[in-house]
Design an enzyme around this catalytic site. Structure first.
Site, PDB file in Angstrom:
ATOM      1  N   CYS A  98      41.412  32.431  32.176  1.00 54.29           N
ATOM      2  CA  CYS A  98      42.092  32.991  33.343  1.00 54.29           C
ATOM      3  C   CYS A  98      42.839  31.867  34.057  1.00 54.29           C
ATOM      4  O   CYS A  98      42.369  30.743  34.158  1.00 54.29           O
ATOM      5  CB  CYS A  98      41.134  33.739  34.254  1.00 54.29           C
ATOM      6  SG  CYS A  98      40.383  32.779  35.543  1.00 54.29           S
ATOM      7  N   GLU A  99      44.015  32.228  34.512  1.00 59.46           N
ATOM      8  CA  GLU A  99      44.884  31.201  35.092  1.00 59.46           C
ATOM      9  C   GLU A  99      44.447  30.802  36.495  1.00 59.46           C
ATOM     10  O   GLU A  99      44.953  29.833  37.038  1.00 59.46           O
ATOM     11  CB  GLU A  99      46.344  31.668  35.085  1.00 59.46           C
ATOM     12  CG  GLU A  99      46.641  32.837  35.983  1.00 59.46           C
ATOM     13  CD  GLU A  99      48.082  33.310  35.832  1.00 59.46           C
ATOM     14  OE1 GLU A  99      48.667  33.120  34.762  1.00 59.46           O
ATOM     15  OE2 GLU A  99      48.615  33.870  36.813  1.00 59.46           O
ATOM     16  N   HIS A 100      43.500  31.558  37.068  1.00 56.20           N
ATOM     17  CA  HIS A 100      43.051  31.197  38.410  1.00 56.20           C
ATOM     18  C   HIS A 100      41.969  30.131  38.386  1.00 56.20           C
ATOM     19  O   HIS A 100      41.905  29.282  39.259  1.00 56.20           O
ATOM     20  CB  HIS A 100      42.514  32.436  39.139  1.00 56.20           C
ATOM     21  CG  HIS A 100      43.499  33.546  39.219  1.00 56.20           C
ATOM     22  ND1 HIS A 100      43.245  34.825  38.802  1.00 56.20           N
ATOM     23  CD2 HIS A 100      44.789  33.540  39.647  1.00 56.20           C
ATOM     24  CE1 HIS A 100      44.314  35.579  38.981  1.00 56.20           C
ATOM     25  NE2 HIS A 100      45.265  34.820  39.485  1.00 56.20           N
ATOM     26  N   HIS A 101      41.071  30.227  37.404  1.00 58.48           N
ATOM     27  CA  HIS A 101      39.919  29.316  37.387  1.00 58.48           C
ATOM     28  C   HIS A 101      39.825  28.482  36.107  1.00 58.48           C
ATOM     29  O   HIS A 101      38.959  27.628  35.996  1.00 58.48           O
ATOM     30  CB  HIS A 101      38.608  30.119  37.538  1.00 58.48           C
ATOM     31  CG  HIS A 101      38.566  30.950  38.784  1.00 58.48           C
ATOM     32  ND1 HIS A 101      38.914  32.280  38.806  1.00 58.48           N
ATOM     33  CD2 HIS A 101      38.237  30.628  40.067  1.00 58.48           C
ATOM     34  CE1 HIS A 101      38.788  32.760  40.044  1.00 58.48           C
ATOM     35  NE2 HIS A 101      38.382  31.773  40.831  1.00 58.48           N
ATOM     36  N   GLN A 139      44.717  39.102  32.666  1.00 61.29           N
ATOM     37  CA  GLN A 139      44.564  40.135  31.633  1.00 61.29           C
ATOM     38  C   GLN A 139      45.775  41.080  31.649  1.00 61.29           C
ATOM     39  O   GLN A 139      46.227  41.544  30.599  1.00 61.29           O
ATOM     40  CB  GLN A 139      43.261  40.900  31.870  1.00 61.29           C
ATOM     41  CG  GLN A 139      42.956  41.857  30.733  1.00 61.29           C
ATOM     42  CD  GLN A 139      41.581  42.471  30.846  1.00 61.29           C
ATOM     43  OE1 GLN A 139      40.635  41.819  31.274  1.00 61.29           O
ATOM     44  NE2 GLN A 139      41.446  43.714  30.440  1.00 61.29           N
ATOM     45  N   HIS A 167      35.188  38.680  32.246  1.00 65.12           N
ATOM     46  CA  HIS A 167      35.735  37.458  32.837  1.00 65.12           C
ATOM     47  C   HIS A 167      34.595  36.571  33.319  1.00 65.12           C
ATOM     48  O   HIS A 167      33.842  36.950  34.217  1.00 65.12           O
ATOM     49  CB  HIS A 167      36.657  37.819  34.015  1.00 65.12           C
ATOM     50  CG  HIS A 167      37.946  38.449  33.588  1.00 65.12           C
ATOM     51  ND1 HIS A 167      39.174  37.856  33.777  1.00 65.12           N
ATOM     52  CD2 HIS A 167      38.189  39.609  32.929  1.00 65.12           C
ATOM     53  CE1 HIS A 167      40.121  38.622  33.281  1.00 65.12           C
ATOM     54  NE2 HIS A 167      39.551  39.708  32.770  1.00 65.12           N
ATOM     55  N   CYS A 169      34.763  34.081  35.073  1.00 60.95           N
ATOM     56  CA  CYS A 169      34.921  33.694  36.485  1.00 60.95           C
ATOM     57  C   CYS A 169      34.267  34.711  37.405  1.00 60.95           C
ATOM     58  O   CYS A 169      34.035  34.442  38.578  1.00 60.95           O
ATOM     59  CB  CYS A 169      36.389  33.479  36.851  1.00 60.95           C
ATOM     60  SG  CYS A 169      37.381  34.975  36.803  1.00 60.95           S
TER      61      CYS A 169
HETATM   62  N1  LIG Z   1      44.023  40.825  38.453  1.00 65.46           N
HETATM   63  C1  LIG Z   1      43.357  39.841  37.848  1.00 65.46           C
HETATM   64  N2  LIG Z   1      42.547  39.070  38.587  1.00 65.46           N
HETATM   65  C2  LIG Z   1      41.873  38.101  37.953  1.00 65.46           C
HETATM   66  C3  LIG Z   1      41.964  37.854  36.591  1.00 65.46           C
HETATM   67  N3  LIG Z   1      41.147  36.817  36.278  1.00 65.46           N
HETATM   68  C4  LIG Z   1      40.576  36.444  37.436  1.00 65.46           C
HETATM   69  N4  LIG Z   1      40.996  37.221  38.448  1.00 65.46           N
HETATM   70  C5  LIG Z   1      40.699  37.235  39.879  1.00 65.46           C
HETATM   71  O1  LIG Z   1      41.517  36.333  40.571  1.00 65.46           O
HETATM   72  C6  LIG Z   1      41.039  36.298  41.895  1.00 65.46           C
HETATM   73  C7  LIG Z   1      41.335  34.975  42.545  1.00 65.46           C
HETATM   74  O2  LIG Z   1      40.958  35.158  43.879  1.00 65.46           O
HETATM   75  P1  LIG Z   1      40.952  33.991  44.981  1.00 65.46           P
HETATM   76  O3  LIG Z   1      40.377  34.570  46.239  1.00 65.46           O
HETATM   77  O4  LIG Z   1      42.298  33.363  45.034  1.00 65.46           O
HETATM   78  O5  LIG Z   1      39.975  32.916  44.322  1.00 65.46           O
HETATM   79  P2  LIG Z   1      38.404  32.711  44.518  1.00 65.46           P
HETATM   80  O6  LIG Z   1      38.106  32.295  45.915  1.00 65.46           O
HETATM   81  O7  LIG Z   1      37.940  31.777  43.436  1.00 65.46           O
HETATM   82  O8  LIG Z   1      37.850  34.196  44.280  1.00 65.46           O
HETATM   83  P3  LIG Z   1      36.424  34.720  43.760  1.00 65.46           P
HETATM   84  O9  LIG Z   1      36.499  34.829  42.268  1.00 65.46           O
HETATM   85  O10 LIG Z   1      36.264  36.060  44.418  1.00 65.46           O
HETATM   86  O11 LIG Z   1      35.372  33.716  44.200  1.00 65.46           O
HETATM   87  C8  LIG Z   1      39.565  36.669  41.792  1.00 65.46           C
HETATM   88  O12 LIG Z   1      39.377  37.908  42.449  1.00 65.46           O
HETATM   89  C9  LIG Z   1      39.332  36.832  40.267  1.00 65.46           C
HETATM   90  O13 LIG Z   1      38.361  37.814  39.969  1.00 65.46           O
HETATM   91  C10 LIG Z   1      42.836  38.688  35.845  1.00 65.46           C
HETATM   92  O14 LIG Z   1      43.004  38.547  34.630  1.00 65.46           O
HETATM   93  N5  LIG Z   1      43.499  39.653  36.508  1.00 65.46           N
HETATM   94 ZN   LIG Z   2      39.225  33.547  36.981  1.00 68.02          ZN
END
Ligand SMILES: Nc1nc2c(ncn2[C@@H]2O[C@H](COP(=O)(O)OP(=O)(O)OP(=O)(O)O)[C@@H](O)[C@H]2O)c(=O)[nH]1
Ligand SMILES: [Zn+2]
Length: 209
Positions: A98-101, A139, A167, A169
């Site tokens: 996942c590109e966020h984590h 995704q 996921h 994460c």
């Molecule tokens: N729509 C979508 N969200 C994703 C995907 N992979 C991870 N996420 C979400 O990306 C979001 C990033 O949220 P942020 O609030 O910016 O980051 P964070 O503080 O690490 O969030 P938490 O995961 O809730 O602890 C999270 O809700 C993840 O579950 C994906 O493939 N699609």
């Molecule tokens: Zn993630």
């Protein structure tokens, strides 16, 4: 050897268009920083080779930046006995990050299309899944990129992509919910317009289970 022959230009990868890749040494130094950030000593014996291994692993995890889906899908076959009904390859395992984590999400892809004037090798659908999975992704974007690549390559009458994934994460950190899965799907052409075709796609995914 003819010295006047110019070397062919190396095709720029998606990554190189955006950013100049750091050297291996720079990447390994970044891993050492992250080990120290985790709270360990990057110089202790067990961790000495870890930056090298991590950097090698990154090459595998993110190999999709060096691959071209159009190239993989360029060979099509037309001698299929006039077959023009749905072709579905289900349960294609994939793993992405996942590109966020930068944490894995792991699951299965189901890919279907209605041929127009040719079919592709079945393995190519799995290869195309990997081209996009092996990048930093959401995704939703992964779903869209797979179906767009198929549409561009073989112009089918319709296509469908469904992904189901867990996921890490969401399970290993953050909200810590183990076992949930996320389903995304995208339809194009006849499969977007015709509910019956969509139902057939979902039925075929379940068939024989
Ligand atoms: N729509 C979508 N969200 C994703 C995907 N992979 C991870 N996420 C979400 O990306 C979001 C990033 O949220 P942020 O609030 O910016 O980051 P964070 O503080 O690490 O969030 P938490 O995961 O809730 O602890 C999270 O809700 C993840 O579950 C994906 O493939 N699609
Ligand atoms: Zn993630």
């Amino acid at each position: 050897m003819d010295m006047n022959v110019k070397p062919k230009p190396v095709a720029q990868t998606a990554l190189e268009r955006v950013i100049q890749r750091p050297s291996r040494e720079e990447a390994e130094a970044a891993v050492r920083t992250l080990i120290a950030w985790a709270g360990d000593n990057p110089n202790r014996e067990g961790l000495i080779d870890t930056p090298r291994r991590v950097v090698d692993s990154y090459r595998e995890f993110y190999s999709g930046y060096d691959e071209d889906a159009a190239k993989i899908l360029e060979t099509t076959f037309s001698e299929v006995g006039g077959y023009d009904d749905i072709v579905l390859v289900r349960d294609i395992p994939f793993n992405s990050h996942c590109e966020h984590h930068m944490v894995p999400f792991v699951g299965k892809a189901h890919i279907a299309y209605l041929p127009h004037d040719g079919v592709v090798g079945l393995s190519k659908l799995a290869r195309v899944t990997d081209v996009f999975a092996k990048r930093l992704q959401t995704q939703e974007n992964l779903t869209a990129q797979i179906i767009e690549a198929i549409n561009e390559a073989i112009n089918p009458r319709g296509a469908a992509v469904m992904l189901e994934a867990e996921h890490m994460c969401m399970s290993m950190r953050g909200v810590r919910k183990h076992g949930s899965s996320t389903i995304t799907h995208r339809f194009t052409g006849v499969l977007a317009e015709d509910r019956q075709e969509q139902d057939r796609f979902f039925a075929l995914i379940r068939a024989g289970r």
